[in-house]
Design an enzyme around this catalytic site. Structure first.
Site, PDB file in Angstrom:
ATOM      1  N   GLU A 291      10.626   2.967  -9.742  1.00  0.00           N
ATOM      2  CA  GLU A 291      11.356   1.704  -9.606  1.00  0.00           C
ATOM      3  C   GLU A 291      12.388   1.635 -10.714  1.00  0.00           C
ATOM      4  O   GLU A 291      12.130   2.092 -11.824  1.00  0.00           O
ATOM      5  CB  GLU A 291      10.399   0.504  -9.801  1.00  0.00           C
ATOM      6  CG  GLU A 291       9.722   0.020  -8.554  1.00  0.00           C
ATOM      7  CD  GLU A 291       8.730  -1.118  -8.804  1.00  0.00           C
ATOM      8  OE1 GLU A 291       8.014  -1.462  -7.868  1.00  0.00           O
ATOM      9  OE2 GLU A 291       8.681  -1.639  -9.936  1.00  0.00           O
TER      10      GLU A 291
ATOM     11  N   LYS B 219       0.170   0.765  -4.283  1.00  0.00           N
ATOM     12  CA  LYS B 219       1.341  -0.045  -4.602  1.00  0.00           C
ATOM     13  C   LYS B 219       2.628   0.457  -3.966  1.00  0.00           C
ATOM     14  O   LYS B 219       3.529  -0.325  -3.669  1.00  0.00           O
ATOM     15  CB  LYS B 219       1.490  -0.161  -6.123  1.00  0.00           C
ATOM     16  CG  LYS B 219       0.375  -1.013  -6.722  1.00  0.00           C
ATOM     17  CD  LYS B 219       0.253  -0.846  -8.218  1.00  0.00           C
ATOM     18  CE  LYS B 219       1.380  -1.544  -8.955  1.00  0.00           C
ATOM     19  NZ  LYS B 219       1.160  -1.476 -10.415  1.00  0.00           N
TER      20      LYS B 219
ATOM     21  N   HIS C  82       2.182  -4.929 -20.739  1.00  0.00           N
ATOM     22  CA  HIS C  82       2.139  -5.269 -19.315  1.00  0.00           C
ATOM     23  C   HIS C  82       0.888  -6.049 -18.948  1.00  0.00           C
ATOM     24  O   HIS C  82       0.517  -6.123 -17.781  1.00  0.00           O
ATOM     25  CB  HIS C  82       2.246  -4.013 -18.427  1.00  0.00           C
ATOM     26  CG  HIS C  82       3.363  -3.111 -18.826  1.00  0.00           C
ATOM     27  ND1 HIS C  82       4.663  -3.529 -18.913  1.00  0.00           N
ATOM     28  CD2 HIS C  82       3.377  -1.806 -19.185  1.00  0.00           C
ATOM     29  CE1 HIS C  82       5.430  -2.518 -19.305  1.00  0.00           C
ATOM     30  NE2 HIS C  82       4.676  -1.458 -19.485  1.00  0.00           N
TER      31      HIS C  82
ATOM     32  N   ARG D  56      -7.298 -10.550  -4.584  1.00  0.00           N
ATOM     33  CA  ARG D  56      -8.529 -11.072  -5.217  1.00  0.00           C
ATOM     34  C   ARG D  56      -8.193 -12.362  -5.939  1.00  0.00           C
ATOM     35  O   ARG D  56      -7.035 -12.748  -6.030  1.00  0.00           O
ATOM     36  CB  ARG D  56      -9.019 -10.058  -6.252  1.00  0.00           C
ATOM     37  CG  ARG D  56      -7.924  -9.752  -7.260  1.00  0.00           C
ATOM     38  CD  ARG D  56      -8.374  -8.829  -8.363  1.00  0.00           C
ATOM     39  NE  ARG D  56      -7.258  -8.186  -9.026  1.00  0.00           N
ATOM     40  CZ  ARG D  56      -6.553  -8.709 -10.011  1.00  0.00           C
ATOM     41  NH1 ARG D  56      -6.841  -9.899 -10.460  1.00  0.00           N
ATOM     42  NH2 ARG D  56      -5.558  -8.047 -10.546  1.00  0.00           N
TER      43      ARG D  56
HETATM   44  P1  ADP Z   1      -3.264  -9.394 -13.255  1.00  0.00           P
HETATM   45  O1  ADP Z   1      -3.070  -8.764 -14.607  1.00  0.00           O
HETATM   46  O2  ADP Z   1      -2.765  -8.600 -12.120  1.00  0.00           O
HETATM   47  O3  ADP Z   1      -3.007 -10.857 -13.204  1.00  0.00           O
HETATM   48  P2  ADP Z   1      -5.761 -10.137 -13.830  1.00  0.00           P
HETATM   49  O4  ADP Z   1      -5.298 -10.388 -15.185  1.00  0.00           O
HETATM   50  O5  ADP Z   1      -6.272 -11.203 -12.920  1.00  0.00           O
HETATM   51  O6  ADP Z   1      -4.697  -9.381 -13.024  1.00  0.00           O
HETATM   52  O7  ADP Z   1      -6.741  -8.915 -13.857  1.00  0.00           O
HETATM   53  C1  ADP Z   1      -8.054  -9.067 -13.724  1.00  0.00           C
HETATM   54  C2  ADP Z   1      -8.758  -7.988 -14.459  1.00  0.00           C
HETATM   55  O8  ADP Z   1      -8.876  -6.856 -13.630  1.00  0.00           O
HETATM   56  C3  ADP Z   1      -8.024  -7.577 -15.694  1.00  0.00           C
HETATM   57  O9  ADP Z   1      -8.932  -7.626 -16.725  1.00  0.00           O
HETATM   58  C4  ADP Z   1      -7.555  -6.167 -15.387  1.00  0.00           C
HETATM   59  O10 ADP Z   1      -7.637  -5.322 -16.502  1.00  0.00           O
HETATM   60  C5  ADP Z   1      -8.482  -5.709 -14.306  1.00  0.00           C
HETATM   61  N1  ADP Z   1      -7.835  -4.847 -13.330  1.00  0.00           N
HETATM   62  C6  ADP Z   1      -6.882  -5.198 -12.466  1.00  0.00           C
HETATM   63  N2  ADP Z   1      -6.534  -4.162 -11.684  1.00  0.00           N
HETATM   64  C7  ADP Z   1      -7.308  -3.126 -12.055  1.00  0.00           C
HETATM   65  C8  ADP Z   1      -7.442  -1.758 -11.615  1.00  0.00           C
HETATM   66  N3  ADP Z   1      -6.702  -1.260 -10.619  1.00  0.00           N
HETATM   67  N4  ADP Z   1      -8.332  -0.989 -12.244  1.00  0.00           N
HETATM   68  C9  ADP Z   1      -9.085  -1.490 -13.235  1.00  0.00           C
HETATM   69  N5  ADP Z   1      -9.012  -2.751 -13.683  1.00  0.00           N
HETATM   70  C10 ADP Z   1      -8.143  -3.564 -13.110  1.00  0.00           C
HETATM   71  P1  ADP Z   2      -0.286  -3.947 -12.531  1.00  0.00           P
HETATM   72  O1  ADP Z   2      -0.743  -3.440 -11.207  1.00  0.00           O
HETATM   73  O2  ADP Z   2      -0.808  -3.146 -13.645  1.00  0.00           O
HETATM   74  O3  ADP Z   2      -0.470  -5.425 -12.674  1.00  0.00           O
HETATM   75  P2  ADP Z   2       2.539  -4.448 -11.975  1.00  0.00           P
HETATM   76  O4  ADP Z   2       3.294  -3.579 -11.061  1.00  0.00           O
HETATM   77  O5  ADP Z   2       2.110  -5.775 -11.480  1.00  0.00           O
HETATM   78  O6  ADP Z   2       1.283  -3.636 -12.536  1.00  0.00           O
HETATM   79  O7  ADP Z   2       3.387  -4.645 -13.311  1.00  0.00           O
HETATM   80  C1  ADP Z   2       2.841  -5.237 -14.455  1.00  0.00           C
HETATM   81  C2  ADP Z   2       3.951  -5.649 -15.402  1.00  0.00           C
HETATM   82  O8  ADP Z   2       4.738  -4.520 -15.788  1.00  0.00           O
HETATM   83  C3  ADP Z   2       4.944  -6.633 -14.825  1.00  0.00           C
HETATM   84  O9  ADP Z   2       4.503  -7.961 -14.925  1.00  0.00           O
HETATM   85  C4  ADP Z   2       6.167  -6.359 -15.669  1.00  0.00           C
HETATM   86  O10 ADP Z   2       6.079  -6.974 -16.923  1.00  0.00           O
HETATM   87  C5  ADP Z   2       6.099  -4.868 -15.876  1.00  0.00           C
HETATM   88  N1  ADP Z   2       6.862  -4.144 -14.823  1.00  0.00           N
HETATM   89  C6  ADP Z   2       6.376  -3.589 -13.703  1.00  0.00           C
HETATM   90  N2  ADP Z   2       7.355  -3.000 -12.975  1.00  0.00           N
HETATM   91  C7  ADP Z   2       8.499  -3.191 -13.650  1.00  0.00           C
HETATM   92  C8  ADP Z   2       9.870  -2.833 -13.425  1.00  0.00           C
HETATM   93  N3  ADP Z   2      10.257  -2.137 -12.363  1.00  0.00           N
HETATM   94  N4  ADP Z   2      10.787  -3.218 -14.356  1.00  0.00           N
HETATM   95  C9  ADP Z   2      10.421  -3.915 -15.455  1.00  0.00           C
HETATM   96  N5  ADP Z   2       9.159  -4.280 -15.724  1.00  0.00           N
HETATM   97  C10 ADP Z   2       8.194  -3.929 -14.846  1.00  0.00           C
END
Ligand code: ADP
Ligand code: ADP
Ligand code: MG
Length: 448
Positions: free
Chosen positions: A200, A116, A235, A293
């Protein structure tokens, strides 16, 4: 086109993929753990192979077992779904080496975006706005404190390899940083096999708005519009909708353009989602990450575009050219998805068990994606998502009314589910106003 596709997943998404294959006249192979022997995805597929014991690392994450299953059944492609191996570049590489098509982007694209912090640097270089923070990864507490002084508290310490809402922590002071820096690093190391973290600025109460893109191997990259996924707990998304009810047209266009620019910059191919945080008070938006994906919430985009994203993903992997241009993508009405989890709606403790009764909602504009059936078992070994309820209405007001109506028809007996909470969300003034943000769910829970 492929002759036979192996689905390296389980539950509703495995069924979703099997349905797409059937419509394309492609044979299917299900893989399953011993616990999932009687699962619906096993019954729906043409063939099934047991790949190991219940624990994910021994079955759905077991690369040699999955590749062997593909070889034994002579499958020419593997669809990874979401979660499990969907963003595992090594798995995509092993598939390529074994001459099995991985139904997703190239291993390098997964790698570039899966890290990321590197993805953030790439976005910045491509002119896509990112959140103020560290240039790259931060390796020591001293470095973290010095970056934090420049950025200002509160901020977020995030695992570069994180996902699924895990591996991030809000840091409110230098003292906090001192306490948490090594904790977050070691948690990241244990959970994702990589302790790297980056910083961030913490954006207060943003909206999570993401853009679905679709890119073929011939250089065409299309935006399929945005999704508002701001109803989250820890989150993790619970409710998603499209279009985002408060996004100004100019921001919508700009975010779509950013998503297409980023995908084009790396020659991306397949479906993908570019995630942003949107600040409703300033109108600013910032890239947070790209998911390489199919996503859980792809269904709402399907509803308003009338496209079948999984079929498009398969066609793209087969080398076909996209059959439309950006101007052909039209949006109809409004769609909302609720994720139904097998959890206590108050404590959120997972609630596996046997399904003793089931009533699935229906009627115009209602879609349910689930692997549940009466006498099926919700296993304790996997994630708690058991059903997705998706509605499509002429406008947001109709979609909300439909969702409320459909939730009232949805009965799942034998286990506890989050349906009562989803009913509360639909009734809440903040959701109804459309102005809700990523902090709204916590507020709703605190006021219960
Ligand atoms: P997002 O939350 O980014 O929209 P999804 O809800 O589509 O993604 O996530 C799909 C599934 O994959 C979720 O159940 C989430 O817990 C799992 N998942 C996503 N990224 C990872 C990761 N890096 N390691 C393990 N599980 C993951
Ligand atoms: P993941 O890979 O687990 O999906 P993300 O980077 O997409 O993680 O962040 C998941 C969620 O966490 C975001 O949708 C938001 O609600 C929160 N989040 C992530 N980064 C920030 C940030 N810099 N400030 C505030 N909320 C954040
Ligand atoms: Mg995310």
């Amino acid at each position: 086109m492929f002759k036979k596709i192996l689905i390296a997943n389980r539950g509703e998404i495995a069924i979703r993929i099997i349905r797409a294959c059937k419509e394309l006249n492609i044979a299917t192979v299900a893989v399953h753990s011993t616990a999932d022997e009687h699962s619906l995805h096993v019954r729906f597929a043409d063939e099934a192979v047991c790949i190991g014991p219940p624990q994910s690392d021994k079955s759905y994450l077991n690369i040699p077992a999955i590749i062997s299953a593909a070889e034994i059944t002579d499958a020419d492609a593997i669809h990874p779904g979401y979660g499990f191996l969907a963003e595992n570049a090594e798995f995509a590489e092993v598939c390529e080496k074994c001459r099995i098509r991985f139904l997703g982007p190239k291993p390098d694209h997964i790698r570039q975006m899966g890290h990321k912090s590197a993805a953030r640097e790439l976005a910045k270089k491509s002119g896509v706005p990112t959140i103020p923070g560290s240039e790259s990864m931060v390796h020591t507490l001293e470095e973290a404190v010095s970056v934090a002084e420049g950025v200002g508290y509160p901020l977020m310490l995030k695992a570069a390899a994180g996902g699924g809402g895990r591996g991030m922590r809000v840091i409110r002071s230098a003292e906090d940083m001192g306490k948490m820096f090594e904790v977050v690093r070691s948690e990241a190391g244990a959970a994702f096999g990589d302790p790297s973290v980056y910083i961030e600025k913490y954006i207060e109460n943003p909206k999570h708005v993401e853009v679905q893109i679709m890119a073929d191997a011939h250089g065409t990259v299309l935006s399929l519009g945005e999704r508002d996924c701001s109803i989250q707990r820890r989150h993790q998304k619970l409710v998603e909708e499209t279009p985002c009810p408060v996004l100004p047209e100019a921001a919508r266009r700009a975010m779509s353009e950013c998503a297409v620019t980023l995908a084009s910059a790396i020659g991306y191919e397949s479906l993908g989602t570019v995630e942003f945080l949107f600040d409703q008070t300033t109108g600013a938006y910032y890239f947070i990450e790209m998911n390489t994906r199919i996503q859980v919430e792809h269904t709402v985009t399907e509803a308003i575009t009338t496209l079948d994203l999984v079929k498009e993903q398969i066609r793209i992997a087969a080398g076909e050219k996209l059959r439309f241009k950006q101007e052909d993508i039209k949006f109809f009405g409004h769609s909302i998805e609720c994720r139904v989890n097998a959890e206590d709606p108050f404590t959120f403790i997972p609630c596996p068990g046997e399904i003793t009764g089931l009533n699935i909602p229906g009627g115009p504009g209602v879609r349910v994606d689930t692997a549940l059936y009466v006498e099926s078992t919700v296993q304790p070994y996997y994630e708690s998502l058991v059903a997705k309820l998706i509605v499509h209405g002429i406008d947001r007001r109709e979609a909300m009314a439909k969702m409320t109506r459909a939730l009232s028809e949805f009965h799942i007996a034998g286990i506890k589910t989050t349906i009562p909470l989803l009913v509360e969300v639909m009734a809440s003034p903040e959701f109804r106003s459309g102005k809700y943000h990523t902090g709204s769910m916590d507020k709703l829970l605190a006021e219960r």
